[in-house]
Design an enzyme around this catalytic site. Sequence first.
Site, short mmCIF file in Angstrom:
data_model
loop_
_atom_site.label_atom_id
_atom_site.label_comp_id
_atom_site.label_asym_id
_atom_site.label_seq_id
_atom_site.Cartn_x
_atom_site.Cartn_y
_atom_site.Cartn_z
N ARG A 137 0.81 -1.23 0.00
CA ARG A 137 0.00 0.00 0.00
C ARG A 137 0.85 1.28 0.00
NH1 ARG A 137 -4.17 -0.31 4.63
NH2 ARG A 137 -2.76 -1.84 5.51
N THR A 170 0.67 -12.65 11.24
CA THR A 170 1.53 -12.24 12.35
C THR A 170 1.87 -13.40 13.30
OG1 THR A 170 -0.50 -11.46 13.43
CG2 THR A 170 0.87 -9.80 12.37
N ARG A 184 26.27 22.42 4.21
CA ARG A 184 26.32 21.05 3.66
C ARG A 184 27.27 20.19 4.49
NH1 ARG A 184 27.88 21.89 -2.29
NH2 ARG A 184 27.94 19.61 -2.19
N TYR A 225 30.33 31.08 -1.73
CA TYR A 225 30.47 29.62 -1.70
C TYR A 225 31.83 29.27 -1.09
CZ TYR A 225 31.33 24.82 -2.93
OH TYR A 225 31.63 23.49 -2.85
N ALA A 239 31.34 39.70 0.22
CA ALA A 239 30.21 39.23 -0.59
C ALA A 239 30.69 38.72 -1.94
CB ALA A 239 29.24 40.39 -0.80
C1 UD1 Z 1 -2.45 -6.11 13.40
C2 UD1 Z 1 -3.30 -6.82 14.47
C3 UD1 Z 1 -4.45 -5.90 14.90
C4 UD1 Z 1 -3.89 -4.58 15.41
C5 UD1 Z 1 -3.00 -3.93 14.33
C6 UD1 Z 1 -2.29 -2.73 14.91
C7 UD1 Z 1 -3.14 -9.17 13.89
C8 UD1 Z 1 -3.84 -10.35 13.32
N1 UD1 Z 1 -3.83 -8.05 13.92
O1 UD1 Z 1 -3.28 -5.97 12.24
O2 UD1 Z 1 -5.19 -6.51 15.95
O3 UD1 Z 1 -4.95 -3.70 15.77
O4 UD1 Z 1 -1.99 -4.86 13.89
O5 UD1 Z 1 -1.58 -2.07 13.91
O6 UD1 Z 1 -2.01 -9.29 14.32
N2 UD1 Z 1 3.84 -9.24 9.34
C9 UD1 Z 1 4.76 -10.23 9.15
N3 UD1 Z 1 4.35 -11.40 8.57
C10 UD1 Z 1 3.06 -11.62 8.18
C11 UD1 Z 1 2.13 -10.58 8.39
C12 UD1 Z 1 2.54 -9.41 8.96
O7 UD1 Z 1 5.94 -10.09 9.48
O8 UD1 Z 1 2.78 -12.71 7.67
C13 UD1 Z 1 4.26 -7.98 9.94
C14 UD1 Z 1 4.04 -6.78 9.03
O9 UD1 Z 1 5.21 -6.52 8.24
C15 UD1 Z 1 3.78 -5.65 10.03
C16 UD1 Z 1 3.15 -6.38 11.22
O10 UD1 Z 1 3.48 -7.74 11.10
O11 UD1 Z 1 4.98 -5.05 10.45
C17 UD1 Z 1 1.62 -6.19 11.30
O12 UD1 Z 1 1.02 -6.73 10.16
P1 UD1 Z 1 -0.26 -6.08 9.50
O13 UD1 Z 1 -0.62 -6.89 8.31
O14 UD1 Z 1 -0.03 -4.63 9.29
O15 UD1 Z 1 -1.38 -6.31 10.64
P2 UD1 Z 1 -2.74 -5.52 10.79
O16 UD1 Z 1 -3.71 -6.05 9.80
O17 UD1 Z 1 -2.50 -4.07 10.80
#
Ligand code: UD1
Length: 459
Positions: free
Chosen positions: A24, A90, A326, A359, A373
């Site tokens: 996204r 997750t 810089r 410069y 200047a």
């Molecule tokens: C998750 C929580 C949700 C919470 C929200 C907060 C779960 C199921 N849901 O949802 O309850 O309110 O975060 O922001 O956990 N990731 C992996 N591997 C995967 C999937 C995700 O490493 O297979 C990582 C992503 O890179 C990210 C994090 O886990 O850093 C969260 O994943 P994301 O898909 O954003 O979870 P949400 O749908 O936001």
Amino acid sequence: MAAADPIDAEKLSIVILAAGRGTRMCNDRPKVLHELAGKSLIAHVLGLASSLRPTLLVTVLGAGMEDVAAEVRKLAPDGRIVIQDPPHGTGHALAVAAPALPESGAVLVLYGDTPLLTRATLEKLLERRARDGAAVTVLGMRPPDPAGYGRLRADPDGRLHAIVEHKHCDAALLASDLCNAGVLALAADRLRHLLDELPRQPENGEYYLTDTVGLAVAKGWSCSAVEGSWIEGQGVNTQAQLAKVAGFFQARRRAELMEQGVIMEAPDTVMLSADTAIGAGAVIEPFVVFRPGVTVEPGAVIHAHSYLEQARVGAGAEIGPFARLRPGAEIGDRAKIGNFVEVKNTRLGAGAKASHLTYLGDCEVGAGANIGAGTVTCNYDGFMKHRTVIGEEAFVGSNTALVAPVVIGERVVVGAGSVLTAYVPADALALSRVPQRVLEGAGARLRTRLAHEKMRRKS
Ligand code: UD1
Ligand code: MG
């Protein structure tokens, strides 16, 4: 301290989940390599994790995320990287890391895209888990717009029964604004039991980390929640969210600097980097931009619309308005860099001045020197860079070209409009311009001739 010390370095492991591709964000750059205040998102999270001094730091990445892996290796060389391929949610991400984790102590789970968390909040979470002896302790928050977040089913005293994803919430739970910030701490000795039993979600085949809470409660293991600021829980999924999170970060850093005695008339217009260091009593005028690596010593003044990067400004020095420092600019105490002056890889001694339209590149300016200047160090011949050295108390007249390599001695006076290509010894006067000629009456004769010529062309 007692065994329950939540940040006892012997007992804390941290896992950062960052295997998501971040589609996204709508570009080719991996989400966690997008920058926030001059530092990647993952660098913010790694820095926070390291500040808790864990015995083990594991980052979960997806397949092919080589550039992210390089950043993680650079910033956390002692940490481990595990690959989740393909990603199945997750819960699955933590399961992939689990074999690397010790079987005692606490495991803290962070997300690579949630950069605003603070150490104080995480310590509160870890303390609460240790105190409760909880299988899982979760960070809750109440964002103004809770859409999309999982909801915590919890008692007012923080006893947690379940986390329910937004799409699975009934109306009553949706009405509750206590959301899952995503951060949680687990008891390492119970983590594997919970991960082994995570159910696969029928609609997308994923394993949800959030389901560990319901499982633990079903086994009779207690779970708890602590509430943190919703701002800290803000995650980055889109460019718009990144900009919003950056806004929160800026506001926080400005407030911290003002608390330390930095003076800002219009703080909302000042852009800071995560590492910007400004001493007490320094004045930062509106619309100043600090890129990474800048230090401003106490009492310095940075006038409006100046742009600084990898530079040091000495105590009581004055920069701008509209100045550019810089990388490698080192401005001495009480020195002055005025409007439309660019300084690169140059050290200015105490009290030296370059007040207008100049410069200075690859240059050394002695204390008390005055650069007129329009002075330009001609430091580049199209192939190589060369140095210019200007001695203490030297006076360089306006519109001088210093063709490097060149050395101007101490107390030298350079006549305006000179082009200097060779060494000038101390106390000399250097002039390289064409001698002035004055032809009496010739100006008037020229005007008359040109006026006649114009008439002739019109007729
Ligand atoms: C998750 C929580 C949700 C919470 C929200 C907060 C779960 C199921 N849901 O949802 O309850 O309110 O975060 O922001 O956990 N990731 C992996 N591997 C995967 C999937 C995700 O490493 O297979 C990582 C992503 O890179 C990210 C994090 O886990 O850093 C969260 O994943 P994301 O898909 O954003 O979870 P949400 O749908 O936001
Ligand atoms: Mg998310």
